[in-house]
Design a protein around this motif. Structure first.
Motif, PDB file in Angstrom:
ATOM      1  N   GLU A 160       0.792  -1.223  -0.020  1.00  0.00           N
ATOM      2  CA  GLU A 160       0.196  -0.084  -0.065  1.00  0.00           C
ATOM      3  C   GLU A 160       0.736   1.140  -0.057  1.00  0.00           C
ATOM      4  O   GLU A 160       2.009   1.215   0.697  1.00  0.00           O
ATOM      5  N   VAL A 161       0.594   2.191  -0.617  1.00  0.00           N
ATOM      6  CA  VAL A 161       1.211   3.520  -0.918  1.00  0.00           C
ATOM      7  C   VAL A 161       0.201   4.638  -0.406  1.00  0.00           C
ATOM      8  O   VAL A 161      -0.823   4.901  -0.690  1.00  0.00           O
ATOM      9  N   THR A 162       0.576   5.422   0.754  1.00  0.00           N
ATOM     10  CA  THR A 162      -0.164   6.484   1.194  1.00  0.00           C
ATOM     11  C   THR A 162       0.644   7.763   1.223  1.00  0.00           C
ATOM     12  O   THR A 162       1.686   7.959   1.345  1.00  0.00           O
ATOM     13  N   THR A 163      -0.036   8.863   0.495  1.00  0.00           N
ATOM     14  CA  THR A 163       0.674  10.227   0.780  1.00  0.00           C
ATOM     15  C   THR A 163       0.328  10.836   2.026  1.00  0.00           C
ATOM     16  O   THR A 163      -1.015  10.887   2.422  1.00  0.00           O
ATOM     17  N   LEU A 164       1.227  11.200   2.899  1.00  0.00           N
ATOM     18  CA  LEU A 164       1.025  11.666   4.347  1.00  0.00           C
ATOM     19  C   LEU A 164       0.703  13.174   4.272  1.00  0.00           C
ATOM     20  O   LEU A 164       1.145  13.793   3.461  1.00  0.00           O
ATOM     21  N   GLU A 165       0.027  13.559   5.242  1.00  0.00           N
ATOM     22  CA  GLU A 165      -0.281  14.985   5.440  1.00  0.00           C
ATOM     23  C   GLU A 165       1.010  15.794   6.102  1.00  0.00           C
ATOM     24  O   GLU A 165       1.113  17.065   6.058  1.00  0.00           O
ATOM     25  N   ASN A 166       1.973  15.013   6.921  1.00  0.00           N
ATOM     26  CA  ASN A 166       2.940  15.567   7.416  1.00  0.00           C
ATOM     27  C   ASN A 166       3.793  16.257   6.335  1.00  0.00           C
ATOM     28  O   ASN A 166       4.018  15.860   5.260  1.00  0.00           O
ATOM     29  N   ALA A 167       4.247  17.550   6.768  1.00  0.00           N
ATOM     30  CA  ALA A 167       4.992  18.359   6.061  1.00  0.00           C
ATOM     31  C   ALA A 167       6.663  18.029   6.285  1.00  0.00           C
ATOM     32  O   ALA A 167       6.864  17.349   7.182  1.00  0.00           O
ATOM     33  N   ASN A 168       7.287  17.912   5.256  1.00  0.00           N
ATOM     34  CA  ASN A 168       8.760  17.662   4.882  1.00  0.00           C
ATOM     35  C   ASN A 168       9.637  18.754   5.551  1.00  0.00           C
ATOM     36  O   ASN A 168       9.874  19.880   4.902  1.00  0.00           O
ATOM     37  N   GLN A 169      10.217  18.521   6.663  1.00  0.00           N
ATOM     38  CA  GLN A 169      10.836  19.738   7.360  1.00  0.00           C
ATOM     39  C   GLN A 169      12.193  20.006   6.640  1.00  0.00           C
ATOM     40  O   GLN A 169      12.697  21.028   7.056  1.00  0.00           O
ATOM     41  N   ASP A 170      12.668  19.237   5.837  1.00  0.00           N
ATOM     42  CA  ASP A 170      13.902  19.260   5.254  1.00  0.00           C
ATOM     43  C   ASP A 170      13.893  19.661   3.424  1.00  0.00           C
ATOM     44  O   ASP A 170      14.805  19.679   2.740  1.00  0.00           O
ATOM     45  N   LEU A 171      12.422  20.134   3.041  1.00  0.00           N
ATOM     46  CA  LEU A 171      12.102  20.421   1.666  1.00  0.00           C
ATOM     47  C   LEU A 171      11.152  21.832   1.929  1.00  0.00           C
ATOM     48  O   LEU A 171      10.191  21.573   2.615  1.00  0.00           O
ATOM     49  N   GLY A 172      11.405  22.722   1.242  1.00  0.00           N
ATOM     50  CA  GLY A 172      10.659  23.947   1.076  1.00  0.00           C
ATOM     51  C   GLY A 172      11.199  25.126   0.790  1.00  0.00           C
ATOM     52  O   GLY A 172      12.434  25.305   0.581  1.00  0.00           O
ATOM     53  N   MET A 173      10.227  26.097   0.967  1.00  0.00           N
ATOM     54  CA  MET A 173      10.642  27.422   0.362  1.00  0.00           C
ATOM     55  C   MET A 173      11.153  28.306   1.708  1.00  0.00           C
ATOM     56  O   MET A 173      10.413  28.224   2.698  1.00  0.00           O
ATOM     57  N   GLY A 174      12.146  29.211   1.608  1.00  0.00           N
ATOM     58  CA  GLY A 174      12.668  30.064   2.709  1.00  0.00           C
ATOM     59  C   GLY A 174      13.216  29.530   3.864  1.00  0.00           C
ATOM     60  O   GLY A 174      13.264  28.284   3.887  1.00  0.00           O
ATOM     61  N   MET A 175      13.662  30.212   4.479  1.00  0.00           N
ATOM     62  CA  MET A 175      14.546  29.628   5.697  1.00  0.00           C
ATOM     63  C   MET A 175      14.270  30.659   7.003  1.00  0.00           C
ATOM     64  O   MET A 175      14.271  31.986   6.728  1.00  0.00           O
ATOM     65  N   ILE A 176      14.412  30.239   8.034  1.00  0.00           N
ATOM     66  CA  ILE A 176      14.282  31.147   9.442  1.00  0.00           C
ATOM     67  C   ILE A 176      15.448  30.417  10.283  1.00  0.00           C
ATOM     68  O   ILE A 176      15.393  29.349  10.731  1.00  0.00           O
ATOM     69  N   GLY A 177      15.994  31.690  11.195  1.00  0.00           N
ATOM     70  CA  GLY A 177      16.987  31.290  12.038  1.00  0.00           C
ATOM     71  C   GLY A 177      17.294  32.483  12.917  1.00  0.00           C
ATOM     72  O   GLY A 177      16.701  33.397  12.692  1.00  0.00           O
TER      73      GLY A 177
END
Length: 364
Positions: free
Chosen positions: A227-244
């Protein structure tokens, strides 16, 4: 090395599947099997950049921005895009583009801005949703370890700084082989119960083909249940922008002066000063007005980006300072990032930093 070899190395940093849907990334001009004599890295591929590649005997240009963004219906040299493509083709120069694939990389454009500004512990500002998938499969107890090893080798089970992650549950599987089946276990026409392990692993969406291939090749059964399922979890290592955060908090005016110096900026457009100290900083290279809300939600003191329109500045709403330092200026160090990366990956190969000025905006 071939163009495809270089492309594979670049995809380790920024998989093309991570690019936004609207974008045009990858090999835009040239053939993947061409042997590369040298690589020229640039922010934009313009005619003067192609001339530079010719002079430096580089037959592969690695560009951040795509020279071909919309479909071309003809190649007559009537505009700068067509002229660049024609010149590249005439001189057998390939053009490879990364754009939003590198924007979304945790080691890409925004990580470089954080490095230049000394922003510590940077995290993704807008993590990508719908990018994590979960695979559930079932294997005989004796084969479960082999199947898991194959899945891990294909990239499954990676969570942040951890690898080989899975959840396993032993149970009983049942089946009856049909007349034309070729069962590994059990007999045709007879119901069979087998002790099996349920294997649960997650993975990044772009790895799915390799992971399923590994599953089918390593699994002993003729028919593999999964079975393959797409999760609602956001990928914390992939995405736009950064904050620190900054090592030391600064006054707003002093911080913008610091940004101008570090980013080699002559003009900063900004919202109203709030009279607060700056400690938490969000950045997004290129056109980033869409991330203002995310920066506010993350409690950033300052949001640094470009192409902020008049009405976008109202979104500051006395919650943060918005600073527009220019599109080229936010992305200018990207080519340094790529040169450093390629030089480390292929140290004995000719990789050059383009000296051509491609910023179309001038300041008086």
């Amino acid at each position: 090395m071939t163009v495809n070899d270089i492309a594979n190395i670049l995809e380790e940093l920024a998989p093309l599947a991570h690019a936004e849907d609207f974008d045009n990334v990858g090999l835009l001009v040239g053939e993947p099997t061409t042997t590369v004599s040298g690589v020229l890295v640039t922010l934009d591929t313009l005619e003067n950049v192609v001339d530079e590649a010719i002079a430096k005997k580089c037959n592969l240009i690695v560009s951040f921005h795509p020279i071909i963004f919309k479909g071309l219906k003809r190649l007559t040299g009537s505009n700068y895009v067509e002229r660049v493509v024609l010149k590249a083709i005439r001189h057998n120069i390939a053009i490879y583009c990364m754009h939003t694939a590198l924007d979304n990389s945790k080691m890409g454009v925004n990580a470089k801005i954080c490095e230049v500004l000394g922003i510590q512990n940077p995290q993704i500002l807008i993590p990508r949703k719908g990018a994590i998938k979960k695979l559930v499969t079932y294997a005989p107890l004796a084969d479960a370890a082999t199947v898991k090893s194959a899945l891990f080798a294909a990239g499954a089970g990676e969570i942040g700084k951890y690898s080989n992650c899975s959840f396993n549950l032993d149970g009983l599987g049942s089946f009856k082989a049909g007349d034309d089946a070729n069962p590994t276990i059990g007999k045709i026409g007879e119901s069979h119960v087998e002790k099996e392990t349920q294997i649960n692993v997650i993975y990044s969406f772009e790895k799915e083909n390799n992971i399923l291939k590994a599953l089918f090749e390593s699994h002993p059964y003729e028919e593999v249940a999964y079975e393959v399922t797409t999760l609602e979890n956001a990928n914390q290592d992939l995405g736009m922008g950064m904050i620190g955060t900054l090592a030391t908090e600064m006054e707003e005016k002093a911080f913008l002066a610091f940004v101008k110096d570090r980013m080699n900026v002559s003009v900063v457009r900004h919202s109203e000063f709030l009279g607060r100290k700056v400690r938490k900083v969000a950045v997004l290279g290129g056109s980033g007005a869409f991330a203002i809300t995310a920066a506010k939600q993350a409690k950033a003191d300052v949001f640094i980006s470009a192409d902020i329109k008049y009405h976008d500045f109202f979104q500051a709403e006395n919650q943060l300072l918005i600073a527009d330092i220019g599109h080229f200026e936010t992305e200018q160090f990207t080519k340094d990032l790529l040169v450093d990366y390629l030089t480390k990956k292929i140290p004995n190969f000719a990789v050059s930093l383009s000296e051509s000025i491609t910023n179309p905006i001038k300041y008086l």
